[in-house]
Design an enzyme around this catalytic site. Structure first.
Site, mmCIF file in Angstrom:
data_model
loop_
_atom_site.group_PDB
_atom_site.id
_atom_site.type_symbol
_atom_site.label_atom_id
_atom_site.label_comp_id
_atom_site.label_asym_id
_atom_site.label_seq_id
_atom_site.Cartn_x
_atom_site.Cartn_y
_atom_site.Cartn_z
ATOM 1 N N ARG A 64 59.858 21.675 49.590
ATOM 2 C CA ARG A 64 59.370 20.354 49.991
ATOM 3 C C ARG A 64 58.000 20.021 49.403
ATOM 4 O O ARG A 64 57.791 18.922 48.879
ATOM 5 C CB ARG A 64 59.335 20.259 51.520
ATOM 6 C CG ARG A 64 60.718 20.091 52.146
ATOM 7 C CD ARG A 64 60.708 20.384 53.634
ATOM 8 N NE ARG A 64 60.456 21.795 53.891
ATOM 9 C CZ ARG A 64 61.404 22.744 53.831
ATOM 10 N NH1 ARG A 64 62.642 22.402 53.538
ATOM 11 N NH2 ARG A 64 61.109 24.002 54.065
ATOM 12 N N THR A 65 57.059 20.958 49.490
ATOM 13 C CA THR A 65 55.708 20.650 49.017
ATOM 14 C C THR A 65 55.699 20.429 47.508
ATOM 15 O O THR A 65 55.123 19.461 47.005
ATOM 16 C CB THR A 65 54.728 21.775 49.397
ATOM 17 O OG1 THR A 65 54.746 21.946 50.822
ATOM 18 C CG2 THR A 65 53.318 21.441 48.955
ATOM 19 N N LYS A 82 50.684 39.580 31.454
ATOM 20 C CA LYS A 82 49.969 40.310 30.402
ATOM 21 C C LYS A 82 48.543 40.653 30.813
ATOM 22 O O LYS A 82 47.752 41.101 29.991
ATOM 23 C CB LYS A 82 49.960 39.479 29.115
ATOM 24 C CG LYS A 82 51.349 39.227 28.552
ATOM 25 C CD LYS A 82 51.313 38.504 27.221
ATOM 26 C CE LYS A 82 51.004 37.041 27.368
ATOM 27 N NZ LYS A 82 51.106 36.301 26.082
ATOM 28 N N ARG A 101 49.182 26.554 45.279
ATOM 29 C CA ARG A 101 49.691 27.328 46.418
ATOM 30 C C ARG A 101 49.688 28.805 46.049
ATOM 31 O O ARG A 101 50.209 29.192 45.005
ATOM 32 C CB ARG A 101 51.107 26.915 46.807
ATOM 33 C CG ARG A 101 51.750 27.910 47.786
ATOM 34 C CD ARG A 101 53.063 27.440 48.344
ATOM 35 N NE ARG A 101 52.854 26.359 49.296
ATOM 36 C CZ ARG A 101 53.824 25.853 50.064
ATOM 37 N NH1 ARG A 101 55.053 26.331 49.972
ATOM 38 N NH2 ARG A 101 53.570 24.877 50.903
ATOM 39 N N HIS A 149 46.846 24.312 55.211
ATOM 40 C CA HIS A 149 47.792 23.487 54.458
ATOM 41 C C HIS A 149 47.423 22.029 54.752
ATOM 42 O O HIS A 149 48.115 21.329 55.494
ATOM 43 C CB HIS A 149 49.222 23.791 54.898
ATOM 44 C CG HIS A 149 50.284 23.283 53.974
ATOM 45 N ND1 HIS A 149 50.071 22.263 53.069
ATOM 46 C CD2 HIS A 149 51.591 23.644 53.821
ATOM 47 C CE1 HIS A 149 51.191 22.025 52.408
ATOM 48 N NE2 HIS A 149 52.128 22.849 52.835
#
Length: 227
Positions: free
Chosen positions: A49-50, A78, A99, A127
């Site tokens: 959703r986000t 790497k 996020r 959030h």
């Protein structure tokens, strides 16, 4: 600041400006133009959703997105550092939506790049964009954010949406009922903040206790990935 890291960074007036702006956009009275703007969506954790909400919003407003989902296909494999990845993407984009599973990572990101950073969830911490959406839903259904009786149920220990919501509603003289098993209670540092602001709250273990007193009941899932 142009960053959105925590609801604690916003004043009551700034929160209400978000609400008023959202209402104008929804009514078609305001049409932001993101043409020639590029958002870098950096998602180190899974999201449906986000991620798609940000991508959809940016494109509907005329902008574009570039996306990093996980680290499997990036130079992180790497040995590239978090700071180097941020600084690289900051050369391409006008804003970073981030996020991660690490608390405090969004605030760190805002310190190492010179473009705005939006916190789309940092571990069990915050959030803020979800909280703004929740506030907008509340104001649409209740007509106000002031003086509400708010029940918050579920995983209050690890639920970052809950933490952001409680911080934001604290500006509006609420009364909280925190409903959870004892091992998933609201963190002490948040309760201490509420005490310092003289905000009433009560801790319960059964969802049907005093439910008739509530204006809003907010329910969140158990955050199994944080255990």
């Amino acid at each position: 600041t142009n960053n959105l890291i925590s609801m604690r960074d916003l004043t009551k007036e700034e929160i209400m400006l978000f609400m008023e702006t959202a209402a104008k956009i929804e009514k078609g009275e305001l049409n932001p133009n993101m043409e020639r703007k590029l958002a870098a969506l950096m998602f180190y954790e899974p999201s449906t959703r986000t991620h798609f909400s940000f991508a959809t919003a940016m494109k509907k407003l005329g902008g574009q997105t570039i996306t990093m989902r996980g680290t499997q296909n990036s130079s992180v494999q790497k040995g590239e550092s978090f700071a180097d990845t941020l600084q690289t993407l900051a050369q391409y984009a006008d804003i970073i939506v981030l996020r991660t599973g690490i608390e405090g990572s969004a605030r760190y990101a805002a310190e190492v790049v010179d473009i705005p950073v939006v916190n789309a969830g940092d571990g069990a911490n915050q959030h803020p964009t979800q909280a703004l959406l929740d506030l907008y839903s509340i104001i649409k259904t209740q007509g106000t954010l002031e003086n509400l009786n708010i029940g918050v149920a579920g995983d209050l220990r690890f639920g970052r949406t809950v933490h952001s919501l409680v911080y934001s509603l604290s500006e509006f003289n609420p009364k909280f009922k925190f409903i959870s098993p004892s091992f998933l209670q609201m963190p002490s540092y948040i309760k201490d903040d509420l005490v310092s602001q003289n905000i009433e709250f009560e801790e319960l273990q059964e969802i049907d206790q005093k439910i008739e007193e509530l204006d809003v009941l907010y329910v969140t899932r158990v955050q199994r990935e944080r255990f």
